[in-house]
Enzyme design. Structure first.
Site, PDB file in Angstrom:
ATOM      1  N   ILE A   8       8.813  -0.369  -7.503  1.00  0.00           N
ATOM      2  CA  ILE A   8       8.060  -0.276  -7.033  1.00  0.00           C
ATOM      3  C   ILE A   8       6.905  -0.527  -7.032  1.00  0.00           C
ATOM      4  O   ILE A   8       6.204   0.394  -7.541  1.00  0.00           O
ATOM      5  CB  ILE A   8       8.117   1.086  -5.663  1.00  0.00           C
ATOM      6  N   MET A   9       5.793  -1.913  -6.735  1.00  0.00           N
ATOM      7  CA  MET A   9       5.011  -1.994  -7.753  1.00  0.00           C
ATOM      8  C   MET A   9       3.551  -1.739  -6.877  1.00  0.00           C
ATOM      9  O   MET A   9       3.243  -2.325  -6.082  1.00  0.00           O
ATOM     10  CB  MET A   9       4.959  -3.301  -7.368  1.00  0.00           C
ATOM     11  N   ASP A  10       3.510  -0.131  -6.700  1.00  0.00           N
ATOM     12  CA  ASP A  10       2.312   0.292  -5.652  1.00  0.00           C
ATOM     13  C   ASP A  10       1.003   0.539  -6.371  1.00  0.00           C
ATOM     14  O   ASP A  10       1.173   0.404  -7.091  1.00  0.00           O
ATOM     15  CB  ASP A  10       2.755   0.905  -5.012  1.00  0.00           C
ATOM     16  N   GLY A  11       0.552  -0.234  -5.473  1.00  0.00           N
ATOM     17  CA  GLY A  11      -1.455   0.507  -6.419  1.00  0.00           C
ATOM     18  C   GLY A  11      -2.201  -0.763  -6.676  1.00  0.00           C
ATOM     19  O   GLY A  11      -3.327  -0.320  -7.101  1.00  0.00           O
TER      20      GLY A  11
ATOM     21  N   THR B  48       5.226   3.526  -9.136  1.00  0.00           N
ATOM     22  CA  THR B  48       4.040   3.086  -9.922  1.00  0.00           C
ATOM     23  C   THR B  48       2.749   3.192  -8.586  1.00  0.00           C
ATOM     24  O   THR B  48       3.180   3.724  -7.078  1.00  0.00           O
ATOM     25  CB  THR B  48       3.353   2.442  -9.913  1.00  0.00           C
TER      26      THR B  48
END
Lengths: 271, 256
Positions: free
Chosen positions: A41-44, A216
């Site tokens: 989950i490519m968060d940020g 992240t």
């Protein structure tokens, strides 16, 4: 040799040394079990842009794409067969239109770049598949995604599943609709759905359930991502923002997975 | 050919020594990782006791109104010790939590629900309260018992309701597809018809060796904060307060 050439030579040597070190670390890691499927989950990205005072609307996402290339390279070297990337959620379409357009344009740019790499044989046998409600994408992006899937269809290396316009709730409803239509069309079978009928029609039916989910950005939620498929998955969160995700974060997550492997296998056998 | 044999043997031996070396290094790394976890566990335990004793100011008051629905996921092996589950529910009642969804994948807690409700003062079964009864002034905790049968099987039951509606409303001979019954709203409604609660928990506490939701109903998990609390056997009141306090500071953007 002048200074610039010396720096270039040193840089090459240093990169070569780092590559060797990395391969050695992965060799040690591979003594233990490796997750069959890792979802990210490519968060940020937006917080990264804010943190580094990057002004462009897509700056964080561009940095995020660099991270994608590194992570896929590491996963390939480790020998992970399937990777899923949560690139853009269904709910993300509710963001500001300018930001959505920016992200879509960036995706198109990167997909076209990847198509060129695939055609020139520089994609390391990666197979790329896009899943989600692709009808929500503009025609050009949809066509590019389709083209990338076609040019990498025969590749047998790491399978990369990119979730775009995806959410589990939408996936479940879509799968129910598809399985109902199938049942109606199949006059011979009884008009009753089973779990397997629905699971066959899910976007993610092409990959096994993830063994490890890495999020992240420090948040503790799944954000409507693969909640159906992750009942036996180890959920790992790291405070590093997606563009900051590096080798050691991935190694730490896999070490954690290896520690818990016996328990996770027992849970699978129990069910 | 003969001269190759010693070379092959030597390279095989070197390979075996190399593999043994890698194996030892891998085990050593895992020992170091385990030590890190032990140290982190000790730090966590000390902090938890400090919180329980009220020594850390910021945990002495919690804005519990923000936590409307709490899910507690319990590992099946540990769930056999119902007294620990009862103790946890008593703690949650003390803190002021109004609604708890108690989940274990095999449904063992469902089978013990009468005993649990009897042993937790002021508790009641959620279906008995109905949604309108969950008001801030109501005393006691409403408990919902959930298992894996409320996950995929429940969605399938709801899907069959939608299938029947679709068959009734569509008229293939007129090329009429009928009403579109395949929306999230319709699925929500069908899940209610089969007796499922569709509310999304704000926070999920996982008591078990691993941070995993263990098959909690997927339809309800969308934006739930999932926190790993460790084994139920070693649960601590301070850690519970800390997890709930941390949740009250979380900012949800729901993807926007």
């Amino acid at each position: 040799m002048n200074t610039r050439e010396e720096v270039g030579e040193f840089s090459k040597l240093f990169n070569g040394f780092m590559t060797l070190m990395r391969r050695f670390i992965f060799k040690v890691l591979c003594v233990g079990p490796i997750p069959n499927h890792i979802s990210f989950i490519m968060d940020g990205n937006r917080r990264f842009a804010k943190k580094h005072n990057l002004q462009d609307l897509d700056a964080g996402h561009r940095a995020g794409f660099v991270s994608v290339t590194h992570v896929l390279q590491y996963c390939q070297e480790i020998g992970v067969p399937y990777v899923t990337l949560y690139a853009f959620g269904h709910d993300n379409f509710r963001r500001e239109p300018e930001e959505v357009k920016c992200v879509m344009d960036l995706m198109l740019e990167k997909i076209e770049l990847t198509i060129d790499q695939a055609i020139s044989g520089n994609l390391n046998n990666l197979k790329v598949i896009f899943i989600g409600d692709l009808n929500m994408l503009n025609e050009r992006l949809k066509a590019a995604a389709q083209r990338l899937m076609e040019v990498t269809e025969e590749n047998r290396g790491l399978m990369v599943v990119v979730c775009v316009a995806y959410s589990t709730s939408h996936e479940i409803v879509h799968a129910i609709r598809e399985s109902c239509v199938k049942k109606c069309g199949d006059g011979d079978s009884p008009q009753v759905l089973e779990v397997s009928d629905i699971e066959e029609c899910m976007y993610t039916s092409i990959v096994p359930d993830p063994a490890l989910v890495i999020r992240t950005g420090g948040r503790d939620r799944l954000s409507n991502f693969m909640t159906w498929q992750t009942s036996k998955s180890l959920l790992h969160t790291t405070v590093a923002l997606w563009p900051e995700l590096g080798l050691w974060h991935l190694v730490w997550a896999i070490l954690k997975f290896q520690r818990m492997q016996n328990y996770l296998q027992k849970k699978q056998k129990l069910d | 050919m003969d001269s190759n044999e010693p070379m092959l043997l030597l390279s095989s031996r070197i390979g075996q020594i190399g593999d043994l070396g890698l194996d030892l290094l891998w085990r050593f790394i895992h020992i170091v990782v385990s030590l890190c976890h032990i140290v982190s566990g000790i730090t966590e335990a000390i902090q938890s006791y400090a919180i329980s004793l009220g020594l850390i100011q910021k945990y002495t008051s919690i804005d519990i109104e923000k936590l409307r629905c709490l899910a507690v996921v319990v590992d099946i092996e540990v769930a056999r010790d119902v007294s620990k589950v009862v103790e946890l529910l008593q703690w949650l009642t003390t803190i002021g939590v109004k609604q708890v969804g108690l989940f274990d994948s095999q449904g063992l807690l469902k089978k013990s629900k009468d005993m649990i409700l009897e042993m937790v003062p002021g508790s009641m079964l959620l279906q008995e309260t109905g949604e309108k009864d969950i008001s801030p002034d109501r005393k006691g905790v409403a408990i919902e018992f959930i298992s894996s049968s409320d996950n995929k099987e429940a969605v399938v039951k709801a899907a069959n309701i939608l299938l029947q509606r679709h068959l009734k409303s569509s008229h293939p001979e007129n090329d009429d597809e009928g009403e579109n019954v395949f929306t999230e709203t319709h699925l929500n409604e069908a899940l209610r018809v089969v007796g499922e609660n569709v509310h999304v928990p704000d926070l999920m506490l996982v008591y078990g060796p691993v941070r995993s939701h263990l098959g909690f109903p997927a339809w309800r998990l969308r934006y739930t904060e999932i926190v790993h609390m460790g084994s139920l056997k070693y649960m601590r009141y301070g850690s519970l307060l800390k997890a709930i306090h941390k949740f009250t500071g979380v900012r949800q953007n729901y993807g926007v």
